[in-house]
Design a protein around this motif. Structure first.
Motif, PDB file in Angstrom:
ATOM      1  N   MET A 175      -3.801   5.775  12.028  1.00 37.88           N
ATOM      2  CA  MET A 175      -2.082   6.267  12.636  1.00 37.88           C
ATOM      3  C   MET A 175      -2.042   6.155  14.310  1.00 37.88           C
ATOM      4  O   MET A 175      -1.313   6.302  14.583  1.00 37.88           O
ATOM      5  N   ALA A 176      -3.519   5.679  14.770  1.00 35.73           N
ATOM      6  CA  ALA A 176      -3.509   6.285  15.856  1.00 35.73           C
ATOM      7  C   ALA A 176      -2.220   5.564  17.332  1.00 35.73           C
ATOM      8  O   ALA A 176      -1.716   6.605  17.733  1.00 35.73           O
ATOM      9  N   GLU A 177      -1.561   4.344  16.793  1.00 34.07           N
ATOM     10  CA  GLU A 177      -1.009   3.826  17.682  1.00 34.07           C
ATOM     11  C   GLU A 177       0.549   4.716  17.492  1.00 34.07           C
ATOM     12  O   GLU A 177       1.682   4.975  17.820  1.00 34.07           O
ATOM     13  N   CYS A 178       0.626   4.922  15.543  1.00 30.56           N
ATOM     14  CA  CYS A 178       2.527   5.666  15.675  1.00 30.56           C
ATOM     15  C   CYS A 178       3.042   6.387  16.276  1.00 30.56           C
ATOM     16  O   CYS A 178       4.551   5.837  15.927  1.00 30.56           O
ATOM     17  N   PRO A 179       2.240   7.273  16.599  1.00 32.20           N
ATOM     18  CA  PRO A 179       3.135   8.428  18.025  1.00 32.20           C
ATOM     19  C   PRO A 179       4.226   7.725  19.337  1.00 32.20           C
ATOM     20  O   PRO A 179       4.539   8.676  19.081  1.00 32.20           O
TER      21      PRO A 179
ATOM     22  N   HIS B   6       1.131  -1.083  -0.222  1.00 29.50           N
ATOM     23  CA  HIS B   6      -0.022   0.066   0.224  1.00 29.50           C
ATOM     24  C   HIS B   6       0.691   0.840   0.125  1.00 29.50           C
ATOM     25  O   HIS B   6       1.737   1.266  -0.204  1.00 29.50           O
ATOM     26  N   SER B   7       0.331   2.355   0.113  1.00 24.26           N
ATOM     27  CA  SER B   7       1.071   3.959   0.045  1.00 24.26           C
ATOM     28  C   SER B   7       2.202   4.045   1.142  1.00 24.26           C
ATOM     29  O   SER B   7       1.481   3.694   2.393  1.00 24.26           O
ATOM     30  N   ILE B   8       2.919   4.455   0.994  1.00 22.98           N
ATOM     31  CA  ILE B   8       4.093   4.762   2.073  1.00 22.98           C
ATOM     32  C   ILE B   8       4.560   5.784   1.395  1.00 22.98           C
ATOM     33  O   ILE B   8       4.539   6.112   0.379  1.00 22.98           O
ATOM     34  N   GLY B   9       4.633   7.137   2.551  1.00 21.83           N
ATOM     35  CA  GLY B   9       4.575   8.517   2.631  1.00 21.83           C
ATOM     36  C   GLY B   9       6.114   8.743   3.434  1.00 21.83           C
ATOM     37  O   GLY B   9       6.168   9.765   3.905  1.00 21.83           O
TER      38      GLY B   9
ATOM     39  N   HIS C 213       0.850  -7.931   8.464  1.00 19.06           N
ATOM     40  CA  HIS C 213       0.137  -6.942   8.018  1.00 19.06           C
ATOM     41  C   HIS C 213       0.605  -6.098   6.857  1.00 19.06           C
ATOM     42  O   HIS C 213       1.320  -6.586   6.416  1.00 19.06           O
ATOM     43  N   THR C 214      -0.114  -4.974   6.356  1.00 24.66           N
ATOM     44  CA  THR C 214      -0.008  -5.203   4.701  1.00 24.66           C
ATOM     45  C   THR C 214      -0.034  -3.351   4.605  1.00 24.66           C
ATOM     46  O   THR C 214       0.539  -2.714   3.800  1.00 24.66           O
ATOM     47  N   MET C 215      -0.246  -2.067   5.765  1.00 29.67           N
ATOM     48  CA  MET C 215      -0.710  -0.812   5.819  1.00 29.67           C
ATOM     49  C   MET C 215       0.050  -0.664   6.585  1.00 29.67           C
ATOM     50  O   MET C 215      -0.595  -0.707   8.658  1.00 29.67           O
ATOM     51  N   PHE C 216       0.569   0.792   6.252  1.00 29.67           N
ATOM     52  CA  PHE C 216       1.434   1.350   7.556  1.00 29.67           C
ATOM     53  C   PHE C 216       1.130   3.055   7.794  1.00 29.67           C
ATOM     54  O   PHE C 216       0.858   3.454   6.829  1.00 29.67           O
ATOM     55  N   ALA C 217       1.271   3.589   8.960  1.00 30.90           N
ATOM     56  CA  ALA C 217       1.290   4.582   9.124  1.00 30.90           C
ATOM     57  C   ALA C 217       2.816   4.907   9.511  1.00 30.90           C
ATOM     58  O   ALA C 217       3.883   4.325   9.767  1.00 30.90           O
ATOM     59  N   PHE C 218       3.613   6.618   9.051  1.00 32.06           N
ATOM     60  CA  PHE C 218       4.540   6.750   9.421  1.00 32.06           C
ATOM     61  C   PHE C 218       4.778   8.024  10.344  1.00 32.06           C
ATOM     62  O   PHE C 218       3.865   8.895   9.529  1.00 32.06           O
TER      63      PHE C 218
ATOM     64  N   GLY D 266      17.630  14.682  18.397  1.00 30.89           N
ATOM     65  CA  GLY D 266      17.753  13.867  18.003  1.00 30.89           C
ATOM     66  C   GLY D 266      16.420  13.175  17.417  1.00 30.89           C
ATOM     67  O   GLY D 266      14.950  14.556  17.568  1.00 30.89           O
ATOM     68  N   VAL D 267      16.983  12.740  16.338  1.00 30.29           N
ATOM     69  CA  VAL D 267      15.829  12.168  15.241  1.00 30.29           C
ATOM     70  C   VAL D 267      15.297  10.790  15.354  1.00 30.29           C
ATOM     71  O   VAL D 267      16.715  10.240  15.302  1.00 30.29           O
ATOM     72  N   ALA D 268      14.205  10.346  15.402  1.00 32.56           N
ATOM     73  CA  ALA D 268      14.155   8.774  15.017  1.00 32.56           C
ATOM     74  C   ALA D 268      12.982   8.417  13.983  1.00 32.56           C
ATOM     75  O   ALA D 268      12.193   9.781  14.398  1.00 32.56           O
ATOM     76  N   ALA D 269      12.305   7.459  13.783  1.00 30.11           N
ATOM     77  CA  ALA D 269      11.460   7.657  13.050  1.00 30.11           C
ATOM     78  C   ALA D 269      10.675   6.092  12.808  1.00 30.11           C
ATOM     79  O   ALA D 269      11.094   4.979  13.865  1.00 30.11           O
ATOM     80  N   GLY D 270       9.470   6.066  12.514  1.00 34.02           N
ATOM     81  CA  GLY D 270       9.000   5.197  13.057  1.00 34.02           C
ATOM     82  C   GLY D 270       7.325   4.604  12.068  1.00 34.02           C
ATOM     83  O   GLY D 270       7.286   5.693  11.335  1.00 34.02           O
ATOM     84  N   MET D 271       6.970   3.138  12.136  1.00 34.53           N
ATOM     85  CA  MET D 271       6.097   2.796  11.423  1.00 34.53           C
ATOM     86  C   MET D 271       5.237   2.700  12.431  1.00 34.53           C
ATOM     87  O   MET D 271       5.796   1.288  13.403  1.00 34.53           O
ATOM     88  N   MET D 272       4.169   2.228  12.409  1.00 37.70           N
ATOM     89  CA  MET D 272       3.065   1.381  12.548  1.00 37.70           C
ATOM     90  C   MET D 272       1.924   1.045  11.933  1.00 37.70           C
ATOM     91  O   MET D 272       1.404   1.720  10.979  1.00 37.70           O
ATOM     92  N   SER D 273       1.990  -0.398  12.015  1.00 33.53           N
ATOM     93  CA  SER D 273       0.135  -0.889  10.530  1.00 33.53           C
ATOM     94  C   SER D 273      -0.772  -0.546  11.258  1.00 33.53           C
ATOM     95  O   SER D 273      -0.981   0.028  12.401  1.00 33.53           O
ATOM     96  N   SER D 274      -1.794  -0.485  10.279  1.00 36.23           N
ATOM     97  CA  SER D 274      -3.112  -0.848  10.456  1.00 36.23           C
ATOM     98  C   SER D 274      -3.576  -2.256  10.604  1.00 36.23           C
ATOM     99  O   SER D 274      -4.020  -3.102   9.107  1.00 36.23           O
TER     100      SER D 274
END
Lengths: 246, 696
Positions: B649-653, B392-395, B543-548, B423-431
């Protein structure tokens, strides 16, 4: 037994009621009510809220008299604690959170019998006089003639609503001596006699820090470890000495 | 002009600020009873006998002996409603006592005599699988395990220019919702048992109750009251079954509300974890190989732990393409209160490793922390860490570019302040619930006589604002104003089972179902029903769909006491098309502050199997004075199959906050060994003045 609330209007009545019933005094309620949150109060409670003699903050000559029922918010807002009594002003500004400062009283903080009571540490350093009638704290007196400058610092696990892992107050007295008090690092709030003596006699900071280590008796508890407390105390002392420096 | 994409005010705001909203504890009825649990004082013990004293009028006690099926349906069905032969954690329910007053119920609970024979306990998950560890279950203390291998990481590590390795111990976190667990039940006019509760899953509650009591599903109506926060901690049974048991046998209204102490000590928790990870990079910054091992402490029962383990493993490589991946995980039983779902669902525990590696590798390979992430960023079509591909789409790459344009990045790169750590970090979380778990949403829309619409679904607004976001979607799909939509949510009556409100799925799965039903309404029907199935992942992926998200933190450290002062936290969120930017900011800010607590001040610590933390006085969540200044920006990379292009995206942060903070702290305290959370202040202090020499 059931919950019996007494509302005396004078100090004498309150002291008599306590003696007769063995009840607990209720000042701001921030300790008593939290303690009874899970279990209803079963016994006599003597509310001090209706006793005007216990309230108010003001000078009588060089002595600042603070009624035991004065809240921390009232103390801070009075503007009378700036300057040399800054240690107590800082306690009044930061202890607990806004709700606790609005309800909690200076007398209650002393009466809470906690080794981490922030105000007690400040009062010990400031060489305060605590007046009482019977077993009721009635007022606290600070003297302009004794204190030249003072400062207070606390370490909590967060910036509000935090029990002190350690607290410290330092006062530089008008006669050039120093008074150091530490909280949450011994079974009681501690007047650090040796540390104060080292500083008063012009000892070096390292000597004072050594003395401090020999006086405090920190233990590991849920709030912090012994090693943390041993490490933080000299750092607080260094900071507070800089604040009270002439 | 529609309302999707606007900061529409929450439909529940006025009721909540005026006190009109009815939380579970606000319900009461004549003749009601209070239910209080009889709990085990031992973390591990055999039950030799349970003796109920002679009961006065209106006093009741129920135990396992009263139940048709004594287990709570979940993945492994290993958790009893009431312990009957053995207790496996301190505070485990053994019986429920009910009386007309709360005080009476407490006294009754205390009068129940339970004779225990204490057993040795498993108090440290690192020793749960030792040969001499006491066994919670006959099969031993390994609840489940997980293994996945892609490529040949062991061989590739040898060829890597840079190999980094680190271990972390992650704490038990409590959800910290304002409203504790609560249920109210009574027998309705039609003779059916009505259950009103603070819950994430009405249908699940109904099944739990009917299973335990041997009732057919039609004899129970389950509905959510206004819910004061959940974050995963109300996904499953908390209080519901106990209220329902008493109502069923007494035919009386019953209230069961946990105290804060019960919530902190025995409510569900985020899993403590031991994380061991290794990452290998090429000299130009490509992540070539990754191996990760996680052990999660599920406490006394599995609950949702097996899913948490799987998701944690799946997210362990972060939003990066890695050709060679070895993942191993264990879920172990201990004599702690059970852990289950919590916002992030296993992902934050692993993210600290990969994100810290990224920052360290950037420094060692001469890349910026954004460059190294861009080099490795996953894109649509990339192979996933366990096989399968990101469909799926990934931004994520766009979010990294957007971060580069922030004032935060400009300051960090070009004019960093003295004494300030960045400090910088990144994450992804499935939906979505993931493969093999039914993941559908049922919606019905009814046209009212005044031309407005009622939209019904069993999904629940627990405070996240989905009633507002979903009404926005409905309004635009139906071509009417926001005020023409009324959401009816969280009840087993009226629509089909939409499953748990969890896994960041509501906006996507329910928004799609609303769009399908709305089409039928626009075709002329007055009542329309629709069901939407979450697309399933291909290959080995779960999982197949994620927020970033990309996050930056700015902080200072007081070296005198080791405290960390958070100054600013900037987030760039990619969740496809944003339905309501104000609600999105709320989710991001809430998730960030929750994770600041995880990193700096929150931890449930067990001693002899008992939680040392008991309430909000000693379990220290951040206050407003501890939170940083918060800022969130969005990049919108629409999802083709999402409602108006949205992804959840509720959990991503919650995923990347800890590694961002840890990185910033390390920059100021290079000698500190930060291998566990919350960060130990002692590690960050200056220790100079005779600390080790003078005492004794």
């Amino acid at each position: 037994m059931a919950f019996v609330l007494h509302t005396p209007e004078t100090i004498k009545q309150a002291v008599r009621l306590q003696r007769e019933t063995g009840g607990e005094y209720l000042a701001g309620g921030t300790v008593l009510l939290v303690r009874h949150a899970a279990k209803p109060i079963d016994g006599h409670v003597i509310s001090l809220q209706g006793i005007p003699e216990l309230k108010g903050i003001g000078y009588r000559g060089p002595v600042l008299r603070i009624g035991a029922l004065t809240t921390f918010t009232e103390m801070h807002k009075s503007g009378l604690l700036g300057g040399h009594f800054k240690a107590l002003d800082e306690v009044s500004r930061i202890m607990g959170g806004p709700q606790v400062r609005n309800r909690g009283t200076l007398g209650g903080n002393i009466g809470s019998n906690s080794s981490a009571a922030d105000a007690v540490t400040a009062l010990v350093a400031l060489d305060a006089v605590i007046r009482r009638e019977g077993n009721l704290i009635t007022c606290i007196e600070l003297s302009d003639e004794k204190v030249a400058a003072s400062a207070f610092a606390k370490v909590g696990r967060r910036n509000a609503m935090a029990v002190s892992v350690a607290n410290m107050a330092v006062a530089r007295m008008t006669d050039g001596s120093y008074r150091v008090a530490v909280g949450a690092c011994a079974p009681t709030v501690l007047f650090c006699q040796k540390t104060s003596a080292v500083l008063s006699s012009g000892g070096t900071f390292d000597e004072a820090a050594q003395a401090l280590q020999s006086e405090i008796q920190p233990r590991t508890d849920r709030w912090g470890t012994e090693e943390y407390r041993r490490a933080v105390c000299p750092n607080l002392l260094e900071r507070l000495l800089a604040e009270v420096a002439p | 002009m529609g309302v999707v994409g606007t900061g529409q005010a929450r439909s529940d705001a006025f009721d909540k600020v005026t006190g009109r909203a009815l939380y579970t504890d606000d319900y009461s009825m004549a003749g009601q009873l209070y239910a209080v649990l009889v709990r085990s004082p031992y973390p591990h013990a055999l039950i030799e006998s349970i003796t109920v004293p002679p009961l006065g009028p209106d006093c009741f006690v129920f135990t396992a002996a009263d139940l048709k099926n004594n287990y709570i349906p979940c993945i492994f069905n290993d958790q009893p409603v009431f312990a009957s032969d053995k207790v496996r954690h301190h505070g485990e329910p053994v019986a429920v006592a009910a009386a007309p007053t709360l005080e009476g119920a407490h006294a009754l609970a205390e009068s129940v005599q339970v004779v225990y024979r204490p057993l040795g306990i498993v108090d440290d998950m690192l020793h749960a699988l030792d040969d001499d560890a006491p066994k919670l279950f006959e099969k031993g203390n390994l609840c489940t395990e997980f293994h996945s291998l892609k490529g040949d990481p062991e061989a590739e590590f040898g060829a890597c220019a840079l190999v980094l390795e680190h271990s972390y111990d992650m704490p038990v976190q409590a959800h910290g919702f304002l409203e504790p667990e609560a249920a109210f039940s009574y027998i309705g006019d039609d003779g059916r048992l009505v259950l009103i509760s603070s819950t994430q899953n009405s249908f699940g509650d109904r099944f739990t109750v009917c299973n335990a009591l041997g009732l057919d599903l039609q004899s129970v109506v389950s509905t959510a009251a206004t819910v004061g926060g959940a974050f995963g901690g109300k996904d499953g049974n908390t209080t519901q079954i106990y209220a329902a048991i008493v109502t069923h046998f007494t035919r009386r209204p019953v209230r069961c509300v946990f105290t804060r102490q019960e919530n902190i000590r025995w409510g569900m928790k985020r899993h403590a974890a031991r994380v061991d990870a290794r990452a290998g990079f090429s000299s130009d910054g490509h992540l070539i190989a990754f191996s990760g091992h996680i052990r999660f402490d599920t406490g006394a029962y599995a609950m949702l732990g097996p899913s948490v383990l799987r998701l944690g493993m799946e997210h362990m490589c972060g939003p990066y393409f890695v050709p060679n991946v070895k993942l191993d995980g264990e879920l172990v039983y201990t004599n702690h209160a059970p852990a289950s779902a919590m916002r992030g669902f296993g992902a934050p525990q692993g993210a600290i490793a990969i994100e810290s590696f990224m920052n360290e590798a950037a420094g060692k390979l001469g890349l910026s922390v954004l460059e190294i992430r861009k080099i490795n960023a996953i894109r649509t079509g990339c192979a996933g860490p366990m096989g399968g591909e990101f469909e799926h789409s990934i931004g994520f790459a766009q979010a990294l570019s957007a971060f580069e344009k922030t004032a935060f990045w400009d300051e960090m790169k070009n004019r960093p302040l003295k004494g300030v750590g960045y400090g910088v970090a990144a994450g992804m979380m499935s939906s979505g619930l993931g493969k093999h778990v039914p993941d559908s949403c049922h919606v019905s829309i009814d046209r009212q006589s005044d031309g407005s619409f009622v939209v019904s679904t069993s999904l629940i607004d627990m405070g996240q604002g989905s009633a507002t976001a979903l009404a926005q979607i409905a309004a635009d799909c139906l071509g009417v104003g926001f005020g023409q939509i009324r959401m009816r949510m969280g009840c087993t009556e009226g629509t089909g089972d939409s499953g748990s409100t969890a896994a960041s799925r509501s906006t996507f799965v329910c928004g799609n179902a609303i769009a399908l039903a709305a089409k039928k309404i626009l075709g002329g029907e007055n009542h329309a029903e629709a069901r939407f199935d979450f697309p399933e992942a291909g290959g080995e992926a779960v999982h197949t769909m994620f927020a970033f998200i990309v996050q930056g933190v700015k902080l200072s450290v007081d070296r005198a006491d080791g405290s960390v002062r958070l100054l600013d936290m900037v987030s760039i969120t990619d969740t496809g098309r944003v339905i309501n930017p104000t609600l999105l900011d709320g989710q991001v800010f809430g998730g960030v502050v929750m994770s600041c607590g995880y990193t700096l001040s929150e931890s449930i610590r067990y001693r002899d199997g008992k939680s040392r933390e008991t309430d909000f006085g000693n379990y220290t969540i951040p206050t407003s004075l501890d939170a940083p200044a918060l800022e969130n920006h969005i990049v919108e990379v629409p999802e083709a199959c999402g409602p108006f292009g949205a992804r959840g995206m509720a959990e991503c942060p919650t995923v990347a906050v800890a590694p961002a903070i840890v990185t910033a702290v390390r920059s100021l305290c290079p000698d500190a060994d930060i291998s566990s959370l919350p960060i130990d202040r002692y590690q960050l202090m200056e220790k100079k003045h005779g600390v080790c020499s003078s005492h004794t």
